[in-house]
Design an enzyme around this catalytic site. Structure first.
Site, mmCIF file in Angstrom:
data_model
loop_
_atom_site.group_PDB
_atom_site.id
_atom_site.type_symbol
_atom_site.label_atom_id
_atom_site.label_comp_id
_atom_site.label_asym_id
_atom_site.label_seq_id
_atom_site.Cartn_x
_atom_site.Cartn_y
_atom_site.Cartn_z
ATOM 1 N N ASP A 18 -5.809 0.376 -0.405
ATOM 2 C CA ASP A 18 -5.947 0.364 1.051
ATOM 3 C C ASP A 18 -7.332 -0.183 1.385
ATOM 4 O O ASP A 18 -8.034 -0.695 0.516
ATOM 5 C CB ASP A 18 -5.726 1.777 1.623
ATOM 6 N N LYS A 40 0.842 -1.195 0.000
ATOM 7 C CA LYS A 40 0.000 0.000 0.000
ATOM 8 C C LYS A 40 0.881 1.251 0.000
ATOM 9 O O LYS A 40 0.729 2.142 -0.837
ATOM 10 C CB LYS A 40 -0.905 -0.026 1.242
#
Ligand code: SF4
Length: 217
Positions: A144, A126
């Site tokens: 995310d 991420k």
């Protein structure tokens, strides 16, 4: 899902970004930050609200402006500055360590490839993908919790993990949209398509949303 539907979704998400004051928009617009600041801010952001994350990042960068200054900093001082960010003690150690590696191994400059970024402590896909897309303008998708949830709710993908979502989004969504997906979906997830009780009555893509059609939120 076809390209026209993807376009409709992203156009609506652009409107949401423009007209809604999401915490990301108010506190967390990283586009003017340098690559190192983007990396550190993203490390700070995990399990922490945007307002707390980005005000802590501002405090930190007012005092320590470069990787060298953070590498030389005392961990206790970093802790005090970034508090009350979640896991601030662990993150303070990570920030110092990452800064040291950037100085020693990369001559003070952030590496621009996924594997090098992933080798840094505290940096997962991420964070690495967010840095690559915002700091280095690379075509990639940062997945995310908001991107994972919303992509599955709408039905753009059907996936179990964020990494699977990233792979499937890259197969489905045209490359020209990749870089902005994170920003747009985070903002949408903070304001309308919230984790609990999404505000579907305000949503202009409910006609193509699988969650809406099956659960009638
Ligand atoms: Fe989210 Fe509801 Fe819109 Fe579907 S209809 S995208 S669940 S807000």
């Amino acid at each position: 899902m076809n390209e026209k539907e993807i376009e409709k979704i992203l156009n609506f998400l652009e409107d949401v970004w423009e007209y809604e004051n999401s915490p990301l928009k108010v506190y967390g617009n990283l586009e003017k930050s340098n690559p190192f600041q983007i990396l550190i801010s993203t490390i700070l952001s995990s399990r922490t609200k945007d307002k707390i994350t980005y005000t802590a990042a501002d405090r930190l960068f007012k005092i320590f402006k470069t990787p060298q200054e953070l590498a030389n900093a005392n961990v206790n001082d970093i802790e005090k500055i970034i508090y009350p960010v979640g896991f601030y003690k662990t993150k303070a150690k990570i920030i110092k360590k990452v800064s040291e590696i950037i100085i020693q191994k990369y001559n003070g400059k952030l590496p621009q490839d996924l594997n090098s970024l992933l080798s840094l402590p505290g940096v997962g896909r991420k964070t690495a993908n967010l840095v690559l897309s915002i700091a280095f303008n690379k075509d990639t998708i940062c997945v995310d919790t908001h991107v994972h949830r919303i992509s599955n709710r709408i039905g753009i993908v059907s996936s179990k993990t964020p990494q699977e979502t990233e792979i499937k989004l890259k197969e489905t969504v045209p490359k020209k949209y990749w870089k902005k997906i994170n920003k747009l979906m985070v903002s949408f997830g903070q304001t309308i398509c919230k984790p609990i009780k999404p505000e579907c009555e305000r949503c202009k893509i409910s006609d193509i949303c699988v969650y809406y059609k099956t659960k009638k939120c």
